[in-house]
Motif scaffolding. Structure first.
Motif, short mmCIF file in Angstrom:
data_model
loop_
_atom_site.label_atom_id
_atom_site.label_comp_id
_atom_site.label_asym_id
_atom_site.label_seq_id
_atom_site.Cartn_x
_atom_site.Cartn_y
_atom_site.Cartn_z
N GLU A 201 0.96 -1.17 0.08
CA GLU A 201 -0.10 -0.04 0.10
C GLU A 201 0.75 1.12 -0.18
O GLU A 201 1.98 1.41 0.68
CB GLU A 201 -0.96 -0.10 1.28
N GLU A 202 0.28 2.13 -0.85
CA GLU A 202 1.15 3.38 -0.76
C GLU A 202 0.97 4.43 0.21
O GLU A 202 0.22 5.44 0.01
CB GLU A 202 1.00 4.10 -2.47
N MET A 203 1.23 4.01 1.21
CA MET A 203 1.09 4.91 2.52
C MET A 203 2.51 4.71 3.44
O MET A 203 2.53 3.50 3.92
CB MET A 203 -0.16 4.74 3.18
N SER A 204 3.00 5.81 3.82
CA SER A 204 4.33 5.52 4.97
C SER A 204 3.63 5.34 6.37
O SER A 204 2.36 5.74 6.43
CB SER A 204 5.26 6.62 4.72
N PHE A 205 4.67 4.85 6.98
CA PHE A 205 4.07 4.75 8.50
C PHE A 205 3.84 6.03 9.08
O PHE A 205 3.09 6.00 10.08
CB PHE A 205 5.38 4.04 8.94
N ASN A 206 4.48 7.08 8.82
CA ASN A 206 4.26 8.26 9.43
C ASN A 206 2.83 8.96 8.87
O ASN A 206 2.28 9.55 9.69
CB ASN A 206 5.47 9.36 8.91
N ASP A 207 2.45 8.71 7.65
CA ASP A 207 1.29 9.15 7.06
C ASP A 207 0.11 8.41 7.95
O ASP A 207 -0.95 9.01 8.17
CB ASP A 207 1.18 8.82 5.67
N LEU A 208 0.23 6.90 8.05
CA LEU A 208 -0.58 6.36 8.80
C LEU A 208 -0.97 6.87 10.21
O LEU A 208 -1.97 7.02 10.78
CB LEU A 208 -0.23 4.83 8.88
N LEU A 209 0.24 7.25 10.91
CA LEU A 209 0.05 7.40 12.43
C LEU A 209 -0.37 8.91 12.31
O LEU A 209 -1.23 9.41 13.25
CB LEU A 209 1.62 7.67 12.80
N ASP A 210 -0.29 10.03 11.21
CA ASP A 210 -0.83 11.31 11.14
C ASP A 210 -2.37 11.02 11.01
O ASP A 210 -3.11 12.06 11.73
CB ASP A 210 -0.18 11.97 9.84
N ALA A 211 -2.86 10.07 10.20
CA ALA A 211 -4.28 9.80 9.92
C ALA A 211 -4.86 9.37 11.17
O ALA A 211 -5.86 9.87 11.70
CB ALA A 211 -4.47 8.74 8.79
N LEU A 212 -4.06 8.53 11.72
CA LEU A 212 -4.69 8.19 13.19
C LEU A 212 -4.94 9.22 14.48
O LEU A 212 -5.95 9.29 15.03
CB LEU A 212 -3.88 6.92 13.75
N LEU A 213 -3.91 9.94 14.31
CA LEU A 213 -3.88 11.14 15.35
C LEU A 213 -5.05 12.26 14.90
O LEU A 213 -5.67 12.46 15.63
CB LEU A 213 -2.60 11.67 15.22
N SER A 214 -5.02 12.56 13.50
CA SER A 214 -6.06 13.54 12.88
C SER A 214 -7.54 13.11 13.70
O SER A 214 -8.11 13.72 14.01
CB SER A 214 -5.83 13.55 11.70
N TYR A 215 -7.94 11.80 13.22
CA TYR A 215 -9.16 11.62 13.50
C TYR A 215 -9.44 10.94 14.82
O TYR A 215 -10.48 11.44 15.56
CB TYR A 215 -9.47 9.98 12.46
N SER A 216 -8.33 10.98 15.62
CA SER A 216 -8.44 10.45 17.10
C SER A 216 -8.84 11.75 17.73
O SER A 216 -9.90 12.09 18.71
CB SER A 216 -7.11 10.04 17.70
N GLU A 217 -7.96 13.03 17.42
CA GLU A 217 -8.41 14.49 17.97
C GLU A 217 -9.64 14.62 17.49
O GLU A 217 -10.22 15.27 18.46
CB GLU A 217 -7.33 15.18 17.15
N ARG A 218 -10.31 14.41 16.41
CA ARG A 218 -11.59 14.96 15.88
C ARG A 218 -12.72 14.26 16.91
O ARG A 218 -13.68 14.93 17.26
CB ARG A 218 -11.74 14.34 14.39
N HIS A 219 -12.46 12.71 17.17
CA HIS A 219 -13.51 12.25 17.77
C HIS A 219 -13.33 12.70 19.35
O HIS A 219 -14.24 12.77 20.00
CB HIS A 219 -12.89 10.62 17.74
N PHE A 220 -11.90 12.96 19.82
CA PHE A 220 -11.91 13.40 21.42
C PHE A 220 -12.68 14.98 21.28
O PHE A 220 -13.43 15.08 22.43
CB PHE A 220 -10.40 13.61 21.48
N THR A 221 -12.44 15.83 20.37
CA THR A 221 -13.27 16.95 20.49
C THR A 221 -14.71 16.87 20.24
O THR A 221 -15.51 17.50 21.11
CB THR A 221 -12.77 18.06 19.27
#
Length: 248
Positions: A201-221
């Motif tokens: 899959e064309e996604m780096s490890f850092n990109d995946l972590l950024d996606a997890l962090l972004s949506y996690s912050e959205r859910h937390f808010t």
């Protein structure tokens, strides 16, 4: 090499092997298999022997379809018998993501179901049974996440990422992510990155972590806003009580 239907003058298939034009072609009947073979030679100075494997390919495809149907039936039977641990393992091993998500949702809802019982005035033994059943679901959830981490950590993170983008599955994703973070050895983070990049899959490890962090912050808010709203009634009642006291 292109294979033509002479009567209809149409190309029925294309086989890529030679690196240039084909200069010569001959056919023969294999005495061992009884199948016709084609020998081709091209300007790439190579000879290739071709054999018709249409029947074998169709048989292999049919066998694969039958195998898949049997596996799906096995998974369905495990779900019907409430054997969620076995069902989750099978769905994950077969890369049946939707089925795997259904299993995780069943287990998660089974564990959280105990809150409904705690609010009811039932027999104490029944409540105890419900709590024990809930703990069984929780243990199954934890064991299944651990199994997936050991089997294919990269694919598990991708599933969590996809679940985390949905409000419906965000609680399940966050619970799975919490378990993953508990077991991750951050000292070997670089090794994890290398292992992750082995996938296609064309996604780096850092990109995946950024996606997890972004949506996690959205859910937390979002959850934080809902929690804040739950205190409005308490605030109004408290203000009403203070206003009534001041009048007296």
């Amino acid at each position: 090499m292109k294979v033509w239907n002479v009567r209809k003058n149409i190309c029925v298939n294309t086989f890529e092997k030679h690196q240039g034009k084909i200069w010569s072609l001959d056919t023969r009947l294999d005495p061992e298999t009884g199948k016709y073979q084609v020998l081709t030679g091209g300007n790439d100075s190579l000879l290739y022997l071709w054999e018709d494997r249409t029947l074998e390919a169709e048989r292999e495809k049919k066998e694969e379809e039958n195998k898949k149907n049997l596996q799906q039936q096995q998974l369905w039977n495990l779900m019907r018998e409430n054997k969620y641990m076995e069902a989750g393992k099978l769905a994950f091993d077969l890369n049946m993501t939707k089925r795997f998500i259904n299993v995780m949702e069943k287990i998660y809802n089974g564990h959280n179901f105990r809150t409904n019982f705690l609010l009811l005035e039932e027999d104490e033994n029944e409540n105890q049974d419900s709590l024990e059943k809930s703990e069984e679901y929780k243990k199954t959830f934890v064991d299944l996440v651990n199994y997936c981490m050991q089997t294919d950590f990269r694919r598990l993170l991708i599933i969590i990422r996809d679940l985390n983008t949905s409000n419906r599955y965000s609680r399940i994703a966050q619970e799975m992510l919490h378990l993953v973070l508990q077991d991750v050895d951050f000292e070997n983070l670089e090794e994890m990155k290398k292992e992750f990049q082995k996938g296609s899959e064309e996604m780096s490890f850092n990109d995946l972590l950024d996606a997890l962090l972004s949506y996690s912050e959205r859910h937390f808010t979002r959850i934080k806003k809902y929690v804040k709203k739950t205190f409005y009634v308490d605030y109004i009642l408290k203000q009403s009580f203070l206003f009534t006291s001041s009048e007296k």
